[in-house]
Motif scaffolding. Structure first.
Motif, PDB file in Angstrom:
ATOM      1  N   LEU A  23       0.823  -1.205   0.000  1.00  0.00           N
ATOM      2  CA  LEU A  23       0.000   0.000   0.000  1.00  0.00           C
ATOM      3  C   LEU A  23       0.859   1.258   0.000  1.00  0.00           C
ATOM      4  O   LEU A  23       0.547   2.239  -0.691  1.00  0.00           O
ATOM      5  N   THR A  24       1.953   1.232   0.740  1.00  0.00           N
ATOM      6  CA  THR A  24       2.840   2.390   0.794  1.00  0.00           C
ATOM      7  C   THR A  24       3.489   2.638  -0.561  1.00  0.00           C
ATOM      8  O   THR A  24       3.550   3.787  -1.040  1.00  0.00           O
ATOM      9  N   GLN A  25       3.969   1.576  -1.191  1.00  0.00           N
ATOM     10  CA  GLN A  25       4.618   1.729  -2.486  1.00  0.00           C
ATOM     11  C   GLN A  25       3.632   2.211  -3.551  1.00  0.00           C
ATOM     12  O   GLN A  25       3.963   3.068  -4.378  1.00  0.00           O
ATOM     13  N   MET A  26       2.427   1.676  -3.541  1.00  0.00           N
ATOM     14  CA  MET A  26       1.409   2.126  -4.493  1.00  0.00           C
ATOM     15  C   MET A  26       1.109   3.606  -4.291  1.00  0.00           C
ATOM     16  O   MET A  26       0.971   4.368  -5.256  1.00  0.00           O
ATOM     17  N   ALA A  27       0.987   4.031  -3.034  1.00  0.00           N
ATOM     18  CA  ALA A  27       0.654   5.424  -2.736  1.00  0.00           C
ATOM     19  C   ALA A  27       1.760   6.379  -3.161  1.00  0.00           C
ATOM     20  O   ALA A  27       1.489   7.500  -3.605  1.00  0.00           O
ATOM     21  N   GLN A  28       3.000   5.950  -3.026  1.00  0.00           N
ATOM     22  CA  GLN A  28       4.131   6.821  -3.351  1.00  0.00           C
ATOM     23  C   GLN A  28       4.377   6.925  -4.851  1.00  0.00           C
ATOM     24  O   GLN A  28       5.001   7.891  -5.315  1.00  0.00           O
ATOM     25  N   GLY A  29       3.889   5.954  -5.619  1.00  0.00           N
ATOM     26  CA  GLY A  29       4.148   5.916  -7.054  1.00  0.00           C
ATOM     27  C   GLY A  29       5.038   4.745  -7.407  1.00  0.00           C
ATOM     28  O   GLY A  29       5.932   4.378  -6.637  1.00  0.00           O
ATOM     29  N   VAL A  30       4.768   4.162  -8.562  1.00  0.00           N
ATOM     30  CA  VAL A  30       5.454   2.942  -8.985  1.00  0.00           C
ATOM     31  C   VAL A  30       6.122   3.193 -10.336  1.00  0.00           C
ATOM     32  O   VAL A  30       5.546   3.854 -11.210  1.00  0.00           O
ATOM     33  N   GLN A  73       6.747   6.536 -14.526  1.00  0.00           N
ATOM     34  CA  GLN A  73       6.657   6.755 -13.083  1.00  0.00           C
ATOM     35  C   GLN A  73       5.264   7.292 -12.784  1.00  0.00           C
ATOM     36  O   GLN A  73       4.873   8.344 -13.289  1.00  0.00           O
ATOM     37  N   THR A  74       4.499   6.564 -11.983  1.00  0.00           N
ATOM     38  CA  THR A  74       3.140   6.999 -11.692  1.00  0.00           C
ATOM     39  C   THR A  74       3.135   8.080 -10.617  1.00  0.00           C
ATOM     40  O   THR A  74       4.033   8.160  -9.783  1.00  0.00           O
ATOM     41  N   ARG A  75       2.109   8.904 -10.654  1.00  0.00           N
ATOM     42  CA  ARG A  75       1.976   9.959  -9.659  1.00  0.00           C
ATOM     43  C   ARG A  75       1.592   9.363  -8.302  1.00  0.00           C
ATOM     44  O   ARG A  75       0.946   8.320  -8.239  1.00  0.00           O
ATOM     45  N   PRO A  76       1.953  10.046  -7.219  1.00  0.00           N
ATOM     46  CA  PRO A  76       1.439   9.637  -5.901  1.00  0.00           C
ATOM     47  C   PRO A  76      -0.090   9.613  -5.929  1.00  0.00           C
ATOM     48  O   PRO A  76      -0.730  10.397  -6.645  1.00  0.00           O
ATOM     49  N   CYS A  77      -0.680   8.701  -5.170  1.00  0.00           N
ATOM     50  CA  CYS A  77      -2.130   8.544  -5.190  1.00  0.00           C
ATOM     51  C   CYS A  77      -2.629   8.178  -3.796  1.00  0.00           C
ATOM     52  O   CYS A  77      -1.846   7.880  -2.898  1.00  0.00           O
ATOM     53  N   CYS A  78      -3.946   8.212  -3.638  1.00  0.00           N
ATOM     54  CA  CYS A  78      -4.575   7.805  -2.385  1.00  0.00           C
ATOM     55  C   CYS A  78      -5.020   6.348  -2.504  1.00  0.00           C
ATOM     56  O   CYS A  78      -5.605   5.950  -3.510  1.00  0.00           O
ATOM     57  N   ILE A  79      -4.727   5.560  -1.475  1.00  0.00           N
ATOM     58  CA  ILE A  79      -5.078   4.137  -1.498  1.00  0.00           C
ATOM     59  C   ILE A  79      -5.402   3.688  -0.079  1.00  0.00           C
ATOM     60  O   ILE A  79      -4.797   4.178   0.881  1.00  0.00           O
ATOM     61  N   MET A 137       0.927  -1.309 -12.285  1.00  0.00           N
ATOM     62  CA  MET A 137       1.468  -0.956 -10.977  1.00  0.00           C
ATOM     63  C   MET A 137       1.504  -2.185 -10.079  1.00  0.00           C
ATOM     64  O   MET A 137       2.526  -2.477  -9.432  1.00  0.00           O
ATOM     65  N   CYS A 138       0.404  -2.914 -10.039  1.00  0.00           N
ATOM     66  CA  CYS A 138       0.340  -4.109  -9.198  1.00  0.00           C
ATOM     67  C   CYS A 138       1.338  -5.165  -9.665  1.00  0.00           C
ATOM     68  O   CYS A 138       2.042  -5.786  -8.854  1.00  0.00           O
ATOM     69  N   GLN A 139       1.415  -5.350 -10.974  1.00  0.00           N
ATOM     70  CA  GLN A 139       2.340  -6.351 -11.512  1.00  0.00           C
ATOM     71  C   GLN A 139       3.782  -6.022 -11.140  1.00  0.00           C
ATOM     72  O   GLN A 139       4.569  -6.928 -10.813  1.00  0.00           O
ATOM     73  N   ALA A 140       4.136  -4.744 -11.174  1.00  0.00           N
ATOM     74  CA  ALA A 140       5.499  -4.339 -10.834  1.00  0.00           C
ATOM     75  C   ALA A 140       5.840  -4.657  -9.385  1.00  0.00           C
ATOM     76  O   ALA A 140       7.021  -4.825  -9.035  1.00  0.00           O
ATOM     77  N   LEU A 141       4.817  -4.780  -8.539  1.00  0.00           N
ATOM     78  CA  LEU A 141       5.028  -5.077  -7.120  1.00  0.00           C
ATOM     79  C   LEU A 141       4.707  -6.529  -6.779  1.00  0.00           C
ATOM     80  O   LEU A 141       4.599  -6.882  -5.608  1.00  0.00           O
ATOM     81  N   GLY A 142       4.545  -7.368  -7.808  1.00  0.00           N
ATOM     82  CA  GLY A 142       4.371  -8.799  -7.575  1.00  0.00           C
ATOM     83  C   GLY A 142       2.941  -9.240  -7.345  1.00  0.00           C
ATOM     84  O   GLY A 142       2.707 -10.355  -6.861  1.00  0.00           O
ATOM     85  N   TYR A 143       1.975  -8.419  -7.722  1.00  0.00           N
ATOM     86  CA  TYR A 143       0.563  -8.761  -7.547  1.00  0.00           C
ATOM     87  C   TYR A 143      -0.125  -8.846  -8.914  1.00  0.00           C
ATOM     88  O   TYR A 143       0.299  -8.204  -9.877  1.00  0.00           O
ATOM     89  N   LYS A 144      -1.205  -9.600  -8.959  1.00  0.00           N
ATOM     90  CA  LYS A 144      -2.017  -9.692 -10.166  1.00  0.00           C
ATOM     91  C   LYS A 144      -3.438  -9.231  -9.858  1.00  0.00           C
ATOM     92  O   LYS A 144      -4.030  -9.656  -8.856  1.00  0.00           O
ATOM     93  N   THR A 157      -8.488  -6.640  -1.166  1.00  0.00           N
ATOM     94  CA  THR A 157      -9.230  -5.635  -1.923  1.00  0.00           C
ATOM     95  C   THR A 157      -8.903  -4.245  -1.390  1.00  0.00           C
ATOM     96  O   THR A 157      -8.842  -4.031  -0.182  1.00  0.00           O
ATOM     97  N   PHE A 158      -8.689  -3.304  -2.324  1.00  0.00           N
ATOM     98  CA  PHE A 158      -8.369  -1.940  -1.920  1.00  0.00           C
ATOM     99  C   PHE A 158      -9.080  -0.938  -2.825  1.00  0.00           C
ATOM    100  O   PHE A 158      -9.516  -1.264  -3.931  1.00  0.00           O
ATOM    101  N   GLU A 159      -9.190   0.293  -2.325  1.00  0.00           N
ATOM    102  CA  GLU A 159      -9.696   1.406  -3.115  1.00  0.00           C
ATOM    103  C   GLU A 159      -8.524   2.315  -3.450  1.00  0.00           C
ATOM    104  O   GLU A 159      -7.675   2.589  -2.609  1.00  0.00           O
ATOM    105  N   ILE A 160      -8.482   2.775  -4.702  1.00  0.00           N
ATOM    106  CA  ILE A 160      -7.391   3.638  -5.144  1.00  0.00           C
ATOM    107  C   ILE A 160      -7.969   4.807  -5.935  1.00  0.00           C
ATOM    108  O   ILE A 160      -8.913   4.629  -6.714  1.00  0.00           O
ATOM    109  N   VAL A 161      -7.426   5.997  -5.695  1.00  0.00           N
ATOM    110  CA  VAL A 161      -7.868   7.213  -6.380  1.00  0.00           C
ATOM    111  C   VAL A 161      -6.696   7.747  -7.199  1.00  0.00           C
ATOM    112  O   VAL A 161      -5.664   8.145  -6.631  1.00  0.00           O
ATOM    113  N   LEU A 162      -6.849   7.733  -8.515  1.00  0.00           N
ATOM    114  CA  LEU A 162      -5.786   8.163  -9.422  1.00  0.00           C
ATOM    115  C   LEU A 162      -6.076   9.546  -9.986  1.00  0.00           C
ATOM    116  O   LEU A 162      -7.235   9.946 -10.132  1.00  0.00           O
TER     117      LEU A 162
END
Length: 243
Positions: A147-154, A160-166, A193-200, A177-182
């Motif tokens: 969650l921290t890595q997703m929020a900071q940007g991947v 490079q993705t922008r920081p987001c709320c998750i 983003m998820c794939q880069a962090l080992g998730y599908k 399951t999570f909620e994300i605001v892009l």
């Protein structure tokens, strides 16, 4: 002034957003009086004009329409008449509507359908940080680090993705399951983003576009945008045009 650039005119007619219209012109798909259109040409929006896209005459600007659609999995947002899964086969012939933004074929949820090219341009422009909210299910339990890595940007594929709320929707122990605001709209962004962090990603649902919510709209159905929703969206368009 009634003289406008051809890409602007095509947006007024509901053919596409200005950016999409520019691509049509670049591809040699737009003609004016049987001659290929160029970006520098200006046309009189108050006159009847012989303008065609792919040989099909462009109708004069029509009254603006705004609809919300709950896209199911399997529908392709690209308006390709040759593709039986394309959204184009579900839209009315008139007025010509198109999605203001896309959801990939494997995703579902809220789409705004309109023939307002100015509003579409405002919503899709990358510089204005308009929010889109998603509920996402992944293939294994969430962790604080994820969650921290997703929020900071991947970083992935040179982007490079922008920081987001998750936020997690089900806790850390068994939650997947999570909620994300892009504020960004990169192609298949959440999945990559998820794939880069080992998730599908198992399921991806868009629930909100700025202040406009999917709510209880049934899958594969449409409803008109309410007056309050339209006001919030048109105020956005006006602010963008002044920026």
């Amino acid at each position: 002034m009634s003289l406008v650039r051809i890409s602007h005119y095509l947006a007024l007619c509901g053919v596409a957003s200005r950016r999409q219209a520019s691509r049509l012109i670049d591809s040699g798909r737009v003609t004016i009086n049987q001659q290929l259109a160029t970006h520098t040409e200006r046309v009189d929006s108050l006159q009847n004009l012989d303008i065609c896209v792919d040989g099909v005459a462009v109708l004069a600007p029509q009254d603006k329409q705004y609809w919300l659609y709950h896209k199911p999995i399997g529908i392709d947002c690209r308006l390709l008449i040759s593709d039986p899964s394309s959204l184009i086969h579900l839209l009315p012939q008139t007025p010509r509507l198109y999605p203001a933004g896309r959801l990939d074929k494997d995703s579902r949820g809220l789409l705004l359908l309109t023939n307002d090219g100015e509003l579409t341009q405002a919503l899709m422009h990358p510089d204005f940080y308009h929010t889109k909210t998603y509920v996402v299910q992944v293939d294994k339990p969430l962790t604080p680090a994820f969650l921290t890595q997703m929020a900071q940007g991947v970083t992935y594929q040179g982007a490079q993705t922008r920081p987001c709320c998750i936020r997690s929707l089900s806790g850390f122990d068994e939650g997947d399951t999570f909620e994300i605001v892009l504020t960004q709209g990169l192609n298949r962004q959440i999945r990559r983003m998820c794939q880069a962090l080992g998730y599908k990603v198992i399921d991806l649902l868009r629930t909100k576009l700025m202040d406009v919510e999917l709510g209880c709209l049934p899958e594969n159905t449409m409803r008109p945008v309410s007056a309050a929703e339209l006001l919030s969206l048109t105020q956005l368009s006006e602010l963008t045009s002044l920026s």
